[in-house]
Motif scaffolding. Structure first.
Motif, PDB file in Angstrom:
ATOM      1  N   THR A  49      83.143  47.687  12.410  1.00  0.00           N
ATOM      2  CA  THR A  49      82.729  46.299  12.206  1.00  0.00           C
ATOM      3  C   THR A  49      82.096  45.729  13.471  1.00  0.00           C
ATOM      4  O   THR A  49      81.073  45.041  13.406  1.00  0.00           O
ATOM      5  N   ASP A  77      86.589  41.466   7.345  1.00  0.00           N
ATOM      6  CA  ASP A  77      85.418  42.095   7.949  1.00  0.00           C
ATOM      7  C   ASP A  77      84.129  41.413   7.494  1.00  0.00           C
ATOM      8  O   ASP A  77      83.219  41.208   8.289  1.00  0.00           O
ATOM      9  N   GLU A 122      79.920  49.912   5.088  1.00  0.00           N
ATOM     10  CA  GLU A 122      81.105  50.159   5.923  1.00  0.00           C
ATOM     11  C   GLU A 122      82.217  50.632   5.001  1.00  0.00           C
ATOM     12  O   GLU A 122      82.783  49.849   4.234  1.00  0.00           O
TER      13      GLU A 122
HETATM   14 MG    MG Z   1      86.055  47.206   9.644  1.00  0.00          MG
END
Ligand code: MG
Ligand code: ZN
Length: 237
Positions: A49, A77, A122
């Motif tokens: 992140t 996030d 992600e």
């Molecule tokens: Mg993360």
């Protein structure tokens, strides 16, 4: 389960083969649209992140980016990633410890735009089963931070084998943590000779321009169907 303990993954072949079909659909869409999709994989806390926060901010004036972020729970996030010039959507996977191609296809409209060029996915922080799920990405990026063991690639070979790029993150902490750089490079190269290795720090900025150059070089031209070579040689599991 302790790290390195013998383990066997039993995954239903039908689920995986369905996922592969959907991943191919995603890949065709991304290619036709000129979008580079990067699947970002690592343990929890390796700095995915933080890397994306800095990347989005630094590239915001140059390229339209978006992020699909997966976690078991919370939208922490996504909230961190918001406000850096990119659309962000959080997928809360519940008890599923990986993203799959269908989740990505469903989330894409939430972050899409006609000029989208960079799509970061992600993945859930997990070095095991995300390796088995092709998301349709053109680039598979595996992160290893200096606060983890240099032997992670040997312990989790499947994931590292499928990496196009291996990022050694938090390199600004290397000295403080006694990180053995040569051992880490050696461990990655042995398991993943195809992977481009890059050391970087989202905090100090070291290595970031090389990271951006790697991304820029991989953005497909719009409608370049078939021009991309398949990546991730270890992906056929
Ligand atoms: Mg993360
Ligand atoms: Zn999983």
């Amino acid at each position: 389960m302790t790290d390195g303990a013998p383990r066997t993954l039993h995954i239903h072949e039908a689920i995986l083969s369905r996922n592969t079909q959907l991943a191919e659909d995603n890949r065709a869409t991304f290619r036709a649209r000129g979008i580079l999709a990067a699947n970002m994989l690592s343990s929890p806390g390796s700095g995915k992140t933080a890397l994306l926060e800095r990347t989005l901010a630094d590239l915001s004036g140059e390229l339209t980016s978006a992020v699909i972020v997966g976690d078991l729970a919370t939208d922490n996030d996504a909230r961190r990633l918001a406000g850096h010039g990119a659309k962000v959507v959080q997928i809360a996977t519940g008890d599923i410890c990986h993203l799959d191609a269908k989740m990505v296809a469903r989330a894409l409209p939430d972050v899409d735009s006609p000029d989208l060029r960079l799509l970061f996915i992600e993945n859930v922080g997990n070095l095991v089963c995300p390796a088995a799920y092709d998301l349709g990405e053109a680039l598979r990026v595996v992160l290893l931070s200096v606060t983890e063991g240099e032997d992670k690639p040997a312990k989790y070979p499947t994931l590292f084998k499928s990496a196009d790029i291996a990022l050694i993150t938090k390199i600004d902490l290397a000295e403080a943590t006694g990180f053995d750089r040569a051992a880490a490079h050696e461990a990655i190269s042995r398991i993943a000779p195809q992977a481009r290795i890059l050391e970087l720090s989202s905090r100090s900025g070291q290595g970031m321009s090389e990271w951006y150059d790697l991304l820029r070089a991989r953005i497909p031209s719009v409608g370049s169907a078939g021009a991309e070579t398949p990546t991730g040689q270890g992906r056929q599991l």
